[in-house]
Motif scaffolding. Sequence first.
Motif, PDB file in Angstrom:
ATOM      1  N   ARG A 102      46.293  35.918  44.913  1.00 24.80           N
ATOM      2  CA  ARG A 102      45.011  35.080  44.355  1.00 24.80           C
ATOM      3  C   ARG A 102      44.586  34.075  45.340  1.00 24.80           C
ATOM      4  O   ARG A 102      43.274  34.291  45.596  1.00 24.80           O
ATOM      5  CB  ARG A 102      45.438  34.255  43.079  1.00 24.80           C
ATOM      6  CG  ARG A 102      44.132  33.720  42.674  1.00 24.80           C
ATOM      7  CD  ARG A 102      44.665  32.968  41.198  1.00 24.80           C
ATOM      8  NE  ARG A 102      43.494  32.249  40.430  1.00 24.80           N
ATOM      9  CZ  ARG A 102      43.173  31.146  40.863  1.00 24.80           C
ATOM     10  NH1 ARG A 102      43.875  30.457  41.589  1.00 24.80           N
ATOM     11  NH2 ARG A 102      42.003  30.458  40.119  1.00 24.80           N
ATOM     12  N   LEU A 129      40.998  34.782  46.873  1.00 24.71           N
ATOM     13  CA  LEU A 129      39.966  33.672  47.243  1.00 24.71           C
ATOM     14  C   LEU A 129      39.409  33.531  48.636  1.00 24.71           C
ATOM     15  O   LEU A 129      38.328  33.160  48.969  1.00 24.71           O
ATOM     16  CB  LEU A 129      40.444  32.483  46.789  1.00 24.71           C
ATOM     17  CG  LEU A 129      40.547  32.410  44.949  1.00 24.71           C
ATOM     18  CD1 LEU A 129      41.249  31.022  44.659  1.00 24.71           C
ATOM     19  CD2 LEU A 129      39.425  32.504  44.308  1.00 24.71           C
ATOM     20  N   THR A 145      33.706  39.885  41.401  1.00 14.68           N
ATOM     21  CA  THR A 145      34.727  39.095  41.975  1.00 14.68           C
ATOM     22  C   THR A 145      34.996  37.940  41.135  1.00 14.68           C
ATOM     23  O   THR A 145      36.327  37.509  40.816  1.00 14.68           O
ATOM     24  CB  THR A 145      34.543  38.729  43.464  1.00 14.68           C
ATOM     25  OG1 THR A 145      34.268  39.750  44.268  1.00 14.68           O
ATOM     26  CG2 THR A 145      35.776  37.882  44.160  1.00 14.68           C
ATOM     27  N   VAL A 146      34.157  37.207  40.768  1.00 17.62           N
ATOM     28  CA  VAL A 146      34.605  36.027  39.730  1.00 17.62           C
ATOM     29  C   VAL A 146      35.085  36.301  38.636  1.00 17.62           C
ATOM     30  O   VAL A 146      36.137  35.861  38.268  1.00 17.62           O
ATOM     31  CB  VAL A 146      32.967  35.059  39.718  1.00 17.62           C
ATOM     32  CG1 VAL A 146      33.274  34.223  38.627  1.00 17.62           C
ATOM     33  CG2 VAL A 146      32.551  34.570  40.893  1.00 17.62           C
ATOM     34  N   LEU A 195      38.706  37.124  39.266  1.00 20.13           N
ATOM     35  CA  LEU A 195      39.598  35.931  39.555  1.00 20.13           C
ATOM     36  C   LEU A 195      39.800  35.201  38.191  1.00 20.13           C
ATOM     37  O   LEU A 195      40.916  34.574  38.067  1.00 20.13           O
ATOM     38  CB  LEU A 195      38.914  35.059  40.632  1.00 20.13           C
ATOM     39  CG  LEU A 195      38.781  35.827  41.943  1.00 20.13           C
ATOM     40  CD1 LEU A 195      37.882  34.828  42.879  1.00 20.13           C
ATOM     41  CD2 LEU A 195      40.178  35.944  42.602  1.00 20.13           C
TER      42      LEU A 195
END
Length: 368
Positions: free
Chosen positions: A235, A239, A248-249, A252
């Motif tokens: 992770r 990031l 992507t947000v 995540l």
Amino acid sequence: MTQDNSRTPPPAPYYDDEISLIDLALVIWKNRWLALVVAALVTAGGIAYALLQEPRYEYTTLLEIGTTLEQQPSPLTEQPANQPVNLFIEEPLEESATVKEKLENIHIPEVIQKYRDAPGAAENSGRRLEISVSIPQQAGLVKLHSEAPAAMADHYLQAQREVAQRLQEAHRQLRETRQRDIKQALNEKTGELDRLGELGQEIKAELEGLATRQELLQQRQRNLREYLAEAEKQRAAALAGARADSDTVVTLLAVGNELQRHRGQLHEIEEQLLVELPHQRLQLENQLADNHRRQELQRQETEDYRHRLDNLPQTQLARPPRQSPVPVDDKRRLIIALSLVLGVMLGLFAVFIAEFGRRLRRELQNNA
């Protein structure tokens, strides 16, 4: 001249009633043949009566009362509830006083009645059987005692033997009842011991299952920690090189939620390992220790009951019926001695009666 009217009363007649020892001796000597004849007759009668008396022998039987072991708490200290009571006291199957009462009122009268009714028995010969009971100073003993001539030996020996057998039979039934009670209690203790043994095995199985569960949780804990460590690295790398676009947000955020869920699982596992499992283990270990103590108590009590069951001696003959080797209470010599003394006394009495009669006749003749 003055006249004296007073008169002197005549003197009262004097009777010499005193008897001197010389007079008594003369009276006895004058009637000596009468005294000797009376004394000889009385003595001869006493000797004849003494010679007709049969010598009496003693017939005895000694019984030892059966005993049983009874548990008694210590009189000095209180016995803890979780400690076995292993103090025993030996007690008779029946108290000696109770045995004596039953012998005198039940067994002996029944045996005497049996001999009275039997043809040709001692009771039918005009001689009554008599059996007395005494309790010697030594505890647990009862003595049967009789005195009779040698001609009655077989009757008394057999009668005392039958009385002893009746008492032994009564105590055999008491012993069997006590055996049944002890066996029943022993079976209950054995069953309780088996149940505690099974319960102990179940507690041990639970402890083993708890240990297996702990190993699985520890393995799960290691896997989760490795997974979380690797996921955190991935992770962080994502990031660092990710572009700020909506996909992507979202990705995540989804990864973060998944990591949070695994952290919650890890926290639950650690709580079980640090709190729940030790508490459950402590409870099971306490239960197992208490089970072991209760098993030891039941095992000791079981051994105590087995020991009591093995120590139930029966009432038995400590000394079989027997006749004394020599006569007891031979009164023939005493009878002869008493007849001799009585003969002398009656002889003297006859002398005085004869002398009194002779003097009475003389006075009557003088007054006629």
